[in-house]
Design a protein around this motif. Structure first.
Motif, PDB file in Angstrom:
ATOM      1  N   GLY A 124       2.062  11.155   6.064  1.00 53.88           N
ATOM      2  CA  GLY A 124       2.018  10.575   4.727  1.00 53.88           C
ATOM      3  C   GLY A 124       3.055  11.125   3.788  1.00 53.88           C
TER       4      GLY A 124
ATOM      5  N   SER B 144       0.176   0.629   4.631  1.00 51.81           N
ATOM      6  CA  SER B 144       0.667   2.007   4.497  1.00 51.81           C
ATOM      7  C   SER B 144       0.688   2.683   5.861  1.00 51.81           C
ATOM      8  N   GLU B 145       1.393   3.806   5.913  1.00 52.21           N
ATOM      9  CA  GLU B 145       1.398   4.644   7.107  1.00 52.21           C
ATOM     10  C   GLU B 145      -0.045   5.092   7.396  1.00 52.21           C
TER      11      GLU B 145
ATOM     12  N   THR C 179       3.630  -1.014   9.752  1.00 50.26           N
ATOM     13  CA  THR C 179       3.449  -0.413   8.434  1.00 50.26           C
ATOM     14  C   THR C 179       4.779  -0.250   7.704  1.00 50.26           C
TER      15      THR C 179
ATOM     16  N   TYR D 264      10.312   4.975  -1.519  1.00 51.74           N
ATOM     17  CA  TYR D 264       9.620   3.937  -2.275  1.00 51.74           C
ATOM     18  C   TYR D 264      10.627   3.080  -3.039  1.00 51.74           C
TER      19      TYR D 264
ATOM     20  N   THR E 182       1.647  -2.808  -6.293  1.00 56.69           N
ATOM     21  CA  THR E 182       1.597  -1.539  -5.572  1.00 56.69           C
ATOM     22  C   THR E 182       0.251  -0.877  -5.757  1.00 56.69           C
TER      23      THR E 182
ATOM     24  N   ASP F 176       0.852  -1.187   0.000  1.00 59.21           N
ATOM     25  CA  ASP F 176       0.000   0.000   0.000  1.00 59.21           C
ATOM     26  C   ASP F 176       0.887   1.235   0.000  1.00 59.21           C
ATOM     27  N   ALA F 177       0.951   1.912  -1.151  1.00 60.24           N
ATOM     28  CA  ALA F 177       1.783   3.114  -1.278  1.00 60.24           C
ATOM     29  C   ALA F 177       0.943   4.379  -1.256  1.00 60.24           C
ATOM     30  N   ASN F 178      -0.266   4.288  -0.769  1.00 59.35           N
ATOM     31  CA  ASN F 178      -1.128   5.462  -0.661  1.00 59.35           C
ATOM     32  C   ASN F 178      -0.619   6.351   0.468  1.00 59.35           C
TER      33      ASN F 178
END
Length: 298
Positions: A150, A143-144, A111, A158, A174, A92-94
């Motif tokens: 963020g 993700s965080e 995370t 990344y 991703t 999760d790269a959101n």
């Protein structure tokens, strides 16, 4: 003389349906063989299981939020992890507290932020697995969850994460955020081997997906865009929208177009289980996984 040359070839047997029932009822004397549907399913699974000799990174993206990127990432990850013999991870790269882990495992206490913090001392599969959670055979990296933090997940970080995951995973999926100009998104597209563009059969959903392709062409990602797979998430639709025309538009610009039909199980927004999907939805998820595996380098 070889073993294969002296063994009798067993006729292909059906695995389900009336054909299987007939085979069992006659004690194997009558074997109608697998039907067209079973052969199609076998062919799809064969494509999904295409071997890899190096890691393959798949980016799931769109300029618009709320069109189903996380759902698509979830379905793709579950199918690939279930039917491949290698290691698959969904990342999760959101940058805005993504929900991928919620849809897959319900576990997001550890995370990507913790993994980045300890990156320098991780040198084994066992250590990597401490930062992921499991959904079946699928590894999930959350993700965080603090939106205020963020922006700290940038392009350089990344790329560092991907460099680590490349060492231990064969397929890296991703789930991207919506900001194409965000630093992390630049890194996602730079490193991606293939891309899924997610849209919807609505005016805004289709328009934003088309603009995502336009943006990619304008920023040096033309070849990636041309080989992209477009996914239309059909949770929202209207008889006033010309779905065949939308499908035709993306078919002319992308390698393939997959439609994910409305499904009550997905509509809950909760954890996703493949066995609770409607057959048409499950078939679409398998077709998507097969389409992505078609570009794997054996």
């Amino acid at each position: 003389m070889t073993g294969e040359s002296i063994l009798r070839v067993r006729p292909d047997e059906p695995s389900f349906g009336w054909r299987r029932a007939l085979l069992r009822a006659t004690g194997g004397l009558v074997n109608p063989g697998p039907g067209a549907e079973e052969l199609r399913r076998r062919e799809v699974l064969h494509r999904i299981r295409r071997p890899l000799v190096r890691s393959h990174r798949i980016a799931v993206t769109s300029i618009k939020g709320g069109v189903g990127k996380t759902t698509v990432s979830t379905l793709l990850g579950l199918v690939m992890a279930e039917h491949r013999g290698d290691r698959v991870i969904a990342l999760d790269a959101n940058p805005d507290a993504g929900t991928l882990a919620d849809r897959l495992t319900g576990e997001s206490s550890v995370t990507v932020r913790e993994l980045l913090r300890d990156l320098h001392r991780i040198d084994s599969w066992t250590e990597v697995s401490r930062y992921t959670s499991l959904a079946g055979r699928l590894q999930v990296l959350a993700s965080e969850q603090d939106p205020a933090a963020g922006d700290a997940f940038n392009r350089q970080e990344y790329e560092q994460i991907c460099a680590l995951l490349d060492r231990f995973f064969n397929v890296i999926i991703t789930d991207s955020g919506t900001g194409l100009v965000h630093s992390a998104m630049e890194g996602t597209l730079k490193l991606a081997d293939s891309v899924i563009i997610v849209g919807a059969p609505t005016v805004d959903g289709a328009g934003r997906a088309a603009k995502t392709l336009d943006w990619m062409h304008a920023h040096g990602h033309g070849p990636l865009a041309a080989e992209a797979v477009a996914v239309l998430s059909c949770d929202r639709t209207s008889v006033e929208v010309d779905l065949p025309r939308i499908r035709e538009h993306f078919a002319s610009r992308c390698r393939a177009v997959i439609e994910i039909p409305h499904d009550p199980h997905l509509a809950t927004g909760g954890r996703v289980h493949l066995d609770r999907l409607r057959p048409r939805t499950r078939d679409a998820a398998y077709e998507l996984a097969a389409a992505m595996a078609d570009r794997f380098v054996p």
